[in-house]
Every structure is written in structure tokens, then in C-alpha cells.
Scaffold this motif. Structure first.
Motif, PDB file in Angstrom:
ATOM      1  N   THR A   1       0.819  -1.202   0.000  1.00  0.00           N
ATOM      2  CA  THR A   1       0.000   0.000   0.000  1.00  0.00           C
ATOM      3  C   THR A   1       0.855   1.255   0.000  1.00  0.00           C
ATOM      4  O   THR A   1       1.790   1.387   0.791  1.00  0.00           O
ATOM      5  N   GLU A   2       0.522   2.171  -0.890  1.00  0.00           N
ATOM      6  CA  GLU A   2       1.190   3.461  -0.937  1.00  0.00           C
ATOM      7  C   GLU A   2       0.184   4.540  -0.553  1.00  0.00           C
ATOM      8  O   GLU A   2      -0.942   4.557  -1.042  1.00  0.00           O
ATOM      9  N   VAL A   3       0.587   5.425   0.355  1.00  0.00           N
ATOM     10  CA  VAL A   3      -0.294   6.491   0.836  1.00  0.00           C
ATOM     11  C   VAL A   3       0.414   7.829   0.644  1.00  0.00           C
ATOM     12  O   VAL A   3       1.502   8.046   1.179  1.00  0.00           O
ATOM     13  N   PHE A   4      -0.213   8.709  -0.119  1.00  0.00           N
ATOM     14  CA  PHE A   4       0.327  10.044  -0.360  1.00  0.00           C
ATOM     15  C   PHE A   4      -0.656  11.070   0.190  1.00  0.00           C
ATOM     16  O   PHE A   4      -1.861  10.959  -0.039  1.00  0.00           O
ATOM     17  N   THR A   5      -0.176  12.065   0.932  1.00  0.00           N
ATOM     18  CA  THR A   5      -1.058  13.068   1.519  1.00  0.00           C
ATOM     19  C   THR A   5      -0.537  14.480   1.252  1.00  0.00           C
ATOM     20  O   THR A   5       0.666  14.708   1.166  1.00  0.00           O
ATOM     21  N   ILE A   6      -1.481  15.400   1.122  1.00  0.00           N
ATOM     22  CA  ILE A   6      -1.194  16.834   1.037  1.00  0.00           C
ATOM     23  C   ILE A   6      -2.011  17.516   2.127  1.00  0.00           C
ATOM     24  O   ILE A   6      -3.205  17.251   2.265  1.00  0.00           O
ATOM     25  N   MET A   7      -1.379  18.410   2.918  1.00  0.00           N
ATOM     26  CA  MET A   7      -2.032  18.960   4.106  1.00  0.00           C
ATOM     27  C   MET A   7      -1.903  20.478   4.194  1.00  0.00           C
ATOM     28  O   MET A   7      -0.909  20.979   4.720  1.00  0.00           O
ATOM     29  N   PRO A   8      -2.857  21.250   3.672  1.00  0.00           N
ATOM     30  CA  PRO A   8      -2.840  22.700   3.941  1.00  0.00           C
ATOM     31  C   PRO A   8      -3.210  22.974   5.399  1.00  0.00           C
ATOM     32  O   PRO A   8      -4.078  22.305   5.967  1.00  0.00           O
ATOM     33  N   THR A   9      -2.555  23.952   6.021  1.00  0.00           N
ATOM     34  CA  THR A   9      -2.770  24.246   7.441  1.00  0.00           C
ATOM     35  C   THR A   9      -2.842  25.748   7.703  1.00  0.00           C
ATOM     36  O   THR A   9      -2.348  26.559   6.919  1.00  0.00           O
ATOM     37  N   LEU A  10      -3.435  26.088   8.840  1.00  0.00           N
ATOM     38  CA  LEU A  10      -3.471  27.457   9.351  1.00  0.00           C
ATOM     39  C   LEU A  10      -3.112  27.379  10.833  1.00  0.00           C
ATOM     40  O   LEU A  10      -3.770  26.658  11.593  1.00  0.00           O
ATOM     41  N   THR A  11      -2.067  28.098  11.246  1.00  0.00           N
ATOM     42  CA  THR A  11      -1.560  27.989  12.618  1.00  0.00           C
ATOM     43  C   THR A  11      -1.290  29.367  13.199  1.00  0.00           C
ATOM     44  O   THR A  11      -0.739  30.236  12.508  1.00  0.00           O
TER      45      THR A  11
END
Length: 202
Positions: free
Chosen positions: A108-118
Motif C-alpha cells: 500500500t502506498e499512501v500520499f497526503t497533502i495537508m494545507p494548514t493554518l496555525t
């Protein structure tokens, strides 16, 4: 004594050039001081790299993956995980992160993109922060789910401690609600994690 005025003019030119160089150096130093004194100032960047993570996976989605609720400990950056944020105003940063990893011993290959506000609140060496984000997940070749995608909505609360002008250690807790739309159907779950790592401000 006809050469005296010329000598004086030459000296003034040298002095003027020296003063201009000195002024240039002072401007650079003065522009740099706010970044050193307040790492969360507008225009600065922060790069985050987790080095230790303790994660609990819960509910139907993770029971389908692991057979039950699961607790996992990760030492080192989770494969290629990192995050970069930019301070749009003092204290408020927008950015995100990317990660690529595999689950268990499967293909299994898992790719993620995560925009954030901090939001970071600088208090000398201590910098508490709170944030939220959205994670897009792409899954390939999973033996349980097949192919598909999903998303995660998460919140985080953390504390950074400055070791110098630019480098900080941080601790963070994060909660996320996760959902997947894959070949095997729709699944939901949630995750609670704690992380330790480093942040670099520049």
C-alpha cells in the motif's frame, strides 16, 4: 599648497564610501534583528520535522486496516513527512505539508497533502501554538481497500522552545477525523497523536 583641496576631496570621497558601506551593513543588521528577536514575525518561514510520534487509530476505518483499534509508535520522520509555513502577519502562518508512506508490510502506498493554518504566540523562548488543517489522502494497491482517496480534518495544539535564534524543539498533540472512499466502500475513523520534533524559523 594647491594640492590640499584635492587631498581633502579625495579623503571625503573615501570617507563617504566607507559611511555608505557601514550604513548598508547597519540596514541589513537592522532588517535581520526582528527575524531573530521574533521568529514568528510577518514574512518569516517555519519548517517542521517530527522525529517521534505516538498515534492511536480508532473506529471502523482503522479496524478494517488493523483488525482492531491500533496504537503505533514512529521514531524518525514518518518517511518523507515535513511541513512548511509562512507568516502572513505576525503570529499567523499558512502552509502545509506532504507525506508519503506505506502501511504495514503491504504494498500500500499512501500520499497526503495537508494545507494548514496555525497561530503562534511568541513569549521569548516559549512559543505556544494552535492550528487546524485539511488532509487529502490518496491510496494505491491496498489489499483491504483497493484504490481510492479520502480526507482528514484535524486540529493541533503545541508548544515550541527556542534553542537559539532559529532552531526550536516542539511537542504537539493532534486530533483528526478521517474518511475514505475506496473500492471496498466508505469507511470513517479518527486518530489521536502526540509528536516531538524540531522547528526551524527563518
Amino acid at each position: 599648497y594647491s594640492d590640499a583641496p584635492g587631498d581633502a576631496t579625495h579623503f571625503q570621497q573615501i570617507l563617504g564610501q566607507a559611511l555608505k558601506k557601514l550604513l548598508g551593513v547597519l540596514v541589513v543588521v537592522l532588517l535581520a534583528v526582528p527575524a531573530f528577536a521574533a521568529p514568528t514575525s510577518q514574512g518569516n518561514f517555519v519548517v517542521t520535522l517530527p522525529l517521534f510520534q505516538y498515534i492511536t487509530y480508532n473506529d471502523d476505518m482503522y479496524k478494517a486496516i488493523y483488525g482492531d483499534d491500533e496504537t503505533n509508535m514512529i521514531i524518525g520522520a514518518e518517511n518523507y513527512q515535513m511541513g512548511v509555513e509562512w507568516f502572513v502577519i505576525d503570529g499567523l502562518a499558512i502552509g502545509g505539508g506532504i507525506s508519503y508512506n506505506t502501511w504495514d508490510e503491504s504494498e500500500t502506498e499512501v500520499f497526503t497533502i495537508m494545507p494548514t493554518l496555525t497561530y503562534y504566540y511568541a513569549m521569548d523562548k516559549l512559543i505556544p501554538y494552535i492550528g487546524a488543517g485539511f488532509k487529502y489522502i490518496d491510496i494505491s494497491d491496498d489489499p483491504v481497500f483497493g484504490d481510492g482517496d479520502g480526507y482528514s480534518i484535524f486540529g493541533k495544539l503545541g508548544l515550541a522552545y527556542m534553542l537559539g535564534n532559529n532552531l526550536a524543539l516542539f511537542g504537539e498533540v493532534q486530533y483528526s477525523y478521517d474518511t475514505l472512499d475506496v473500492d471496498a466502500g466508505d469507511e470513517d475513523g479518527y486518530m489521536l497523536s502526540g509528536s516531538l520534533g524540531v522547528k526551524a524559523f527563518f
